[in-house]
Each structure stands twice: as C-alpha cells, then as structure tokens.
Write a protein that holds these residues in place. Structure first.
Motif, mmCIF file in Angstrom:
data_model
loop_
_atom_site.group_PDB
_atom_site.id
_atom_site.type_symbol
_atom_site.label_atom_id
_atom_site.label_comp_id
_atom_site.label_asym_id
_atom_site.label_seq_id
_atom_site.Cartn_x
_atom_site.Cartn_y
_atom_site.Cartn_z
ATOM 1 N N ASP A 127 6.617 12.255 5.786
ATOM 2 C CA ASP A 127 5.475 11.406 5.440
ATOM 3 C C ASP A 127 5.924 10.003 5.038
ATOM 4 O O ASP A 127 6.963 9.828 4.378
ATOM 5 N N PRO A 129 3.832 7.316 2.989
ATOM 6 C CA PRO A 129 2.613 6.836 2.331
ATOM 7 C C PRO A 129 2.694 5.337 2.047
ATOM 8 O O PRO A 129 3.756 4.820 1.667
ATOM 9 N N GLU A 131 0.258 2.597 -0.112
ATOM 10 C CA GLU A 131 -0.917 2.654 -0.974
ATOM 11 C C GLU A 131 -1.125 1.385 -1.791
ATOM 12 O O GLU A 131 -0.197 0.611 -2.064
ATOM 13 N N LYS A 152 -1.532 7.596 4.813
ATOM 14 C CA LYS A 152 -0.302 8.373 4.958
ATOM 15 C C LYS A 152 -0.046 8.620 6.436
ATOM 16 O O LYS A 152 -0.893 9.174 7.146
ATOM 17 N N SER A 154 2.316 10.487 9.210
ATOM 18 C CA SER A 154 3.149 11.687 9.223
ATOM 19 C C SER A 154 3.643 11.989 10.628
ATOM 20 O O SER A 154 2.947 11.733 11.619
ATOM 21 N N TYR A 183 -2.151 10.892 10.933
ATOM 22 C CA TYR A 183 -2.386 9.881 9.899
ATOM 23 C C TYR A 183 -3.737 10.143 9.255
ATOM 24 O O TYR A 183 -4.631 10.741 9.852
ATOM 25 N N TYR A 186 -6.081 8.702 1.836
ATOM 26 C CA TYR A 186 -6.034 9.548 0.644
ATOM 27 C C TYR A 186 -6.332 8.728 -0.599
ATOM 28 O O TYR A 186 -6.267 7.488 -0.603
ATOM 29 N N TYR A 199 -6.938 14.126 0.535
ATOM 30 C CA TYR A 199 -6.472 13.524 1.789
ATOM 31 C C TYR A 199 -7.401 13.966 2.908
ATOM 32 O O TYR A 199 -7.810 15.132 2.979
#
Length: 231
Positions: A127, A129, A131, A152, A154, A183, A186, A199
């Motif tokens: 992952d 992330p 944010e 996120k 992935s 993706y 979240y 999420y």
C-alpha cells in the motif's frame, strides 16, 4: 600552637565549602519543528459493495494492515499536514462468488450456501497511502484529536481463492482476472491511539468478469474498523 591548628581547620573548611557547585539547570528546548511521523496498524471488517444479485458475505471477513507514514506540516502551528507512506495489507473475504476452473478457463457463479462447503478469497497487497491531516497537537503532548483523509494506492502481490464444493477443491492462485492495481479513498478520526477507519475502493476488484448468468461482476471492497497510530 592551639591557635595555629584552629586557623588551619578554618582554612580547610572554607576551601571545601567553596568547592561545592550548584547543580546546573538546563533550559528546556522547545521543539518547534516537531513531526507526527507514525507507524500505523489497522484491523478491519471487510465488506463488498456493488455486488451481483444473490451474492452475500459469509462468516467474519477480516483484514489487517501495517506501515509507516512520513508527516510534512504545511502551516506554522503544524496542525495541518500532508503525509505519504508505505505499508502491507492482508485482506480476507468469505462470500458465495464461486470461482472454479474447466477446460475453457475460469468460471464465475453465484451459488446458494448449501451448494458448497466453504469459499473464500484472500489477497496480500503493498500500500501507498497519501493523506491530508488535521490535528490539534502541540510539541508538549502527543495526545490529540485528529482527522486524516486521503487516497490509498495498492498493488496485489499475491491472491488466492479456495472453493470446496464437497466433491472437489478449486484453488486459484494469482487470478489473472483480478485488478492488480487497486485504489480507494479513506478517512480516519479519533483521539490519541484509538481511531475509527473507513476505506472505500474506487475501482472494481475484478476486471471484465461475468457470472454464468451473464451478470457483470463489478463489486468493490470496503473496510471498516480501527486504526492505531504509534509514534
């Protein structure tokens, strides 16, 4: 002679007294450039959205993620920041989308639960992330309220589905119909270590897949649980 020794004693006493040093008081250094660099661990209950008709979840589908985030404050008070990180996830799903194999390839069907013994799908992901962060933290305390939200990205390192219909067991490793890049958005919010986490996947779990009844499989993943931040 007595006067001599008395003077010698007084000189020694004042010499010893003068050598005593007061303890040094060091000033407290204020860290005005503190960051909230954090390790995180999340534990979630896994759900599915946009499911084909008749598809249902079974048992408790759980997931766990862990990683690290790099905090980059963008205001003077350091209460607003952006962060990026790297982590690993394990996601497990119990449901009745049966994936089997015949001479023509993979076959997808939504069956009743009484038509198989067990059926589950799991995947391992790396992952990334990214944010946006708001918190009311200060340099004096790491206990604060927070709201973090972002995206996120992935990549599925490995996947495996296992179907036991009572007569045969079908094991599909690294299903080629799976979207390897996933993706979603979240949000996490809470106080100190304890935070709720949600999420929602923005792209389907599978690509260009239809069940034997002709219905497209466009289901997406959802994770609801707790996330713990550790400095």
């Amino acid at each position: 002679m007595r006067l001599f020794f008395s003077c010698l004693f007084l000189i020694s006493f004042f010499t010893i007294f003068s050598q005593e040093e007061k303890p040094e008081i060091k000033p407290v250094k204020i860290d005005s450039l503190y960051r909230e660099d954090q390790f995180y661990i999340s534990v979630t209950y896994n759900l599915l959205a946009d499911m084909p008709e008749g598809l249902k979840r079974d048992k408790f589908s759980a997931g766990i993620s862990a990683g690290i985030l790099r905090d980059m404050p963008i205001n003077k008070d350091r209460t607003i920041a952006i962060a990026a990180g790297l982590g690993l996830s394990y996601q497990n799903y119990f449901q009745n989308l049966n994936i089997s194999k015949n001479e023509d390839g993979l076959v997808y069907a939504v069956n009743d639960y009484n038509e198989f013994v067990s059926n589950r799908f799991r995947q391992y992901l790396v992952d990334v992330p990214i944010e946006f962060r708001w918190r009311n933290s200060t340099y004096e305390s790491h206990k604060f309220w927070r709201i973090y939200t972002g995206l996120k990205l992935s990549y599925v390192l490995s996947s495996r589905s296992v179907l036991d219909d009572g007569e045969n067991t079908y094991k599909i490793n690294n299903n080629p119909d799976l979207n390897r890049f996933q993706y979603g958005a979240y949000i996490s919010a809470g106080y100190n270590t304890w935070n709720v986490y949600f999420y929602y996947g923005l792209n389907p779990l599978f690509k260009d897949v239809k069940t034997v009844s002709g219905e497209e499989v466009k289901m997406k993943t959802m994770n609801l649980g707790l996330i713990f931040y550790i400095l």
